[in-house]
Design an enzyme around this catalytic site. Structure first.
Site, PDB file in Angstrom:
ATOM      1  N   GLU A  60       0.816  -1.219   0.000  1.00 55.41           N
ATOM      2  CA  GLU A  60       0.000   0.000   0.000  1.00 55.41           C
ATOM      3  C   GLU A  60       0.848   1.267   0.000  1.00 55.41           C
ATOM      4  OE1 GLU A  60      -0.607  -2.645   1.884  1.00 55.41           O
ATOM      5  OE2 GLU A  60      -2.610  -3.309   1.329  1.00 55.41           O
ATOM      6  N   HIS A 129     -11.234  -4.974  10.103  1.00 56.93           N
ATOM      7  CA  HIS A 129     -11.770  -4.724   8.765  1.00 56.93           C
ATOM      8  C   HIS A 129     -13.080  -3.945   8.793  1.00 56.93           C
ATOM      9  CE1 HIS A 129      -8.774  -7.480   7.340  1.00 56.93           C
ATOM     10  NE2 HIS A 129      -9.267  -7.567   6.140  1.00 56.93           N
TER      11      HIS A 129
END
Lengths: 325, 322
Positions: A60, A129
């Site tokens: 990322e 998440h």
């Protein structure tokens, strides 16, 4: 007018961008051959090829930084970070680099890029998440943060973001991709920074965004049954944010509840509350109430998750107990 | 080496040396604030490698950025004014020592988060490739950055996408106060990380400006012929502390003195020029004098530049040209 869901509206916007601007390219994890983790980029790889739709490694920080660098040379990257939880791996790039480049170079360099990412709970995905960090990014000068809740705004804000020369955090809620709505055929843009009254009312202002809009709408219906008229505002953009429309509503209803999916401590909703009370103190007939997720890491079990996030029941309780309606 | 090139190299190295010495003095006088990282001792790398770049090439570097900026041709007046926090500085006093920028020179900044600019360097190279432009990216970083994840993410992306970028590792052997032997599992072999990404790499003496030039030239030629990314590790040493706030308790004075005595890049190059009858002592003295005047002028320029007002602070947070 065409009826479509939010996913389709985004896909339409991305295709437009790719068709109309040679410098646009998409980059992210599994956005290409796989079709996109949330299928927003479905078929784009087939139609535009690997030069325009770049599947990245799971890195990322690396690919967000690469997008920043390419934007500094005149490209217009649209990066997808699979979820906002994973954006923490790239937060140095976003906060220390993308947000600061224009300022620290005194305007010599710009970072015209879009980071699309998925926020919120609801998927039974447990503590790592299910988080809602858009408020963090909204707190950083140099970033703009948009968070549409319906297809019309999603397309309009995506178009505005494409025409904006700043780093934009474009927040999509995983539970809203299937939300349908009318999208006008003629080209339009939705201005970044302008909240919208999506339901007019007189007794209570409900402020929300993104995944909290359906909850707000449900609360509005329930209160209507009790002859309480709610004005519902979708702020649509967290930074910048034009407060005038919010103030006008507060001056009319004199009561406010804010829905924020983030935890109580340090919530963006609390910031909105403080701005309202400082500017509309004399108009308030009750404390401003902010309903957040409980200060608990998200549990996996659906039974528990549904109680941790702000839900209709908890919002109604707070409206009754704190605001007194 | 011809006389003109030798003069230019020496001038540029002495310019960096004297600029940095002036910065150190002005820091002690309170004219320069914040973190100040001096490039003294490492001048051969910036001068030897940047002299081989063309104007289409991009440079991006770390917070010890004055040397690269000056070698690229940044106006020393504007650089010094920036360090003074004045309105004639490169960013009107909003960046400071660690954040010098000059977009006209494709000088894409000093960056102050260790390893943070490496992915951005990859992105600039991606931008060059996508727009089919000429040019490459020269990305400087230190031995400290090698232990950051972003170094490895960047190396992988650059190799995977076959980008025109030179990863330039300035190994001055200390990440702040921690010697590379105390921070790296294989300290002698940092350049070998490149092997894992299928990238050519080399390790050179970064105190010898001619060696630096030759290795840069070779790397640049490879990329201009269509080759992919490369890594150069240049062994060097900073003669001053990590920053001006350095307590200097982590290394022996003898070690510093030995490097200064035996490996000073300016003295080494002067010796080379004398031995090979390229420059005379009179000529090197003259260069010294010219630089002295230049530095005096840039201090005066910075001193006389006005302080910024708050309108500067509130400007350029966002790009308002859409």
């Amino acid at each position: 007018m065409a009826e479509m869901n939010l996913r389709q509206a985004l896909s339409k916007g991305l295709r437009e961008a790719l068709d109309n601007n040679d410098n646009v390219f998409l980059m992210g994890e599994d956005i290409g051959l796989y079709g996109g983790p949330y299928a927003v980029t479905k078929d784009l790889y087939k139609d535009y090829g690997p030069e325009k739709i770049i599947d990245t490694p799971i890195a990322e920080s690396g690919f967000v930084g690469a997008a920043i660098g390419s934007s500094m040379t005149g490209m217009k990257p649209i990066v997808e970070i699979m979820t906002i939880n994973f954006s923490l791996l790239a937060i140095d790039q976003i906060v220390n680099h993308a947000a600061k480049m224009h300022y620290m170079s005194d305007g010599q360099l710009s970072v015209p890029m879009i980071i699309r990412t998925v926020t919120g709970a609801g998927g039974r995905l447990a503590a790592t998440h299910s988080q809602s960090f858009e408020g963090w990014y909204a707190s950083v000068p140099g970033l703009k943060v948009v968070a549409p809740s319906n297809p019309n705004d999603a397309l309009g804000l995506l178009r505005s973001s494409l025409n904006d020369n700043n780093p934009i955090i474009f927040v999509e809620h995983s539970m809203l991709y299937g939300v349908t709505g009318e999208v006008p055929e003629p080209y339009y843009e939705t201005p970044i920074g302008l909240p919208k009254v999506i339901q007019e009312g007189t007794d209570l202002t409900i402020i929300a965004w993104s995944g909290m809009i359906p909850v707000a709408q449900d609360v509005e219906l329930k209160l209507k049954e009790e002859n309480i008229s709610c004005e519902l505002i979708d702020i649509r953009t967290l930074n910048p944010i034009d407060f005038e429309l919010i103030f006008e509503s507060v001056k009319k209803t004199n009561k406010v509840v804010i829905l924020d999916e983030y935890w109580e401590t340090g919530s963006f909703g609390a910031y909105i509350s403080s701005v309202i009370q400082e500017n509309c103190f004399d108009y308030l007939d009750a404390p401003i109430s902010v309903v957040n997720s409980m200060n608990i890491p998200m549990p996996y079990s659906a039974e528990l998750e549904d109680q941790v996030v702000p839900n209709t029941k908890r919002v109604l309780e707070k409206i009754k107990n704190k605001i007194g309606l | 080496m011809d006389k003109e090139t030798a003069k230019k190299y020496l001038f540029d190295m002495i310019k960096i040396r004297q600029f940095e010495e002036a910065c150190g003095r002005m820091y002690m006088q309170g004219k320069i604030k914040g973190f100040l990282h001096l490039y003294i001792g490492e001048e051969a790398i910036a001068v030897g490698s940047i002299s081989e770049l063309s104007k289409d090439d991009y440079i991006i570097t770390h917070y010890r950025d004055h040397g690269h900026a000056l070698a690229r041709g940044m106006d020393p007046n504007k650089a010094m004014a920036e360090l003074y926090g004045k309105v004639d500085g490169t960013s009107r006093g909003k960046g400071g020592s660690m954040h010098l920028f000059d977009s006209d020179l494709n000088f894409m900044g000093g960056h102050a988060i260790v390893g943070g600019h490496l992915p951005i360097a990859v992105g600039i190279a991606l931008g060059i490739k996508k727009q089919k432009r000429k040019g490459l990216v020269m990305c400087y970083f230190g031995d400290g950055a090698v232990n950051e994840g972003e170094f490895h993410e960047s190396m992988n992306l650059a190799a995977l996408w076959d980008l025109p970028i030179i990863f330039y590792l300035e190994n001055n052997q200390y990440g702040m106060g921690t010697h590379v032997k105390r921070s790296s599992a294989n300290p002698e072999m940092l350049y070998k990380f490149a092997d894992l990404y299928g990238m050519p790499s080399t390790k050179i003496d970064g105190m010898d400006v001619i060696t630096v030039r030759d290795s840069a030239r070779e790397a640049i030629e490879k990329i201009r012929k269509g080759g992919g990314p490369l890594l150069i590790e240049a062994m060097t040493y900073r003669f001053r502390g990590h920053s001006m706030a350095d307590p200097s308790e982590y290394r022996e004075n003898e070690e510093v003195q030995q490097w200064q005595k035996e490996k000073d890049p300016i003295e080494l190059f002067k010796d080379y020029c004398y031995t090979n009858n390229i420059l005379t002592e009179q000529e090197t003295n003259q260069i010294n004098g010219e630089v002295k005047t230049l530095i005096k002028e840039c201090l005066e320029f910075a001193e006389n530049s006005p302080l910024p007002d708050m309108s500067v602070a509130e400007d350029k947070i966002y790009n308002t040209n859409n």
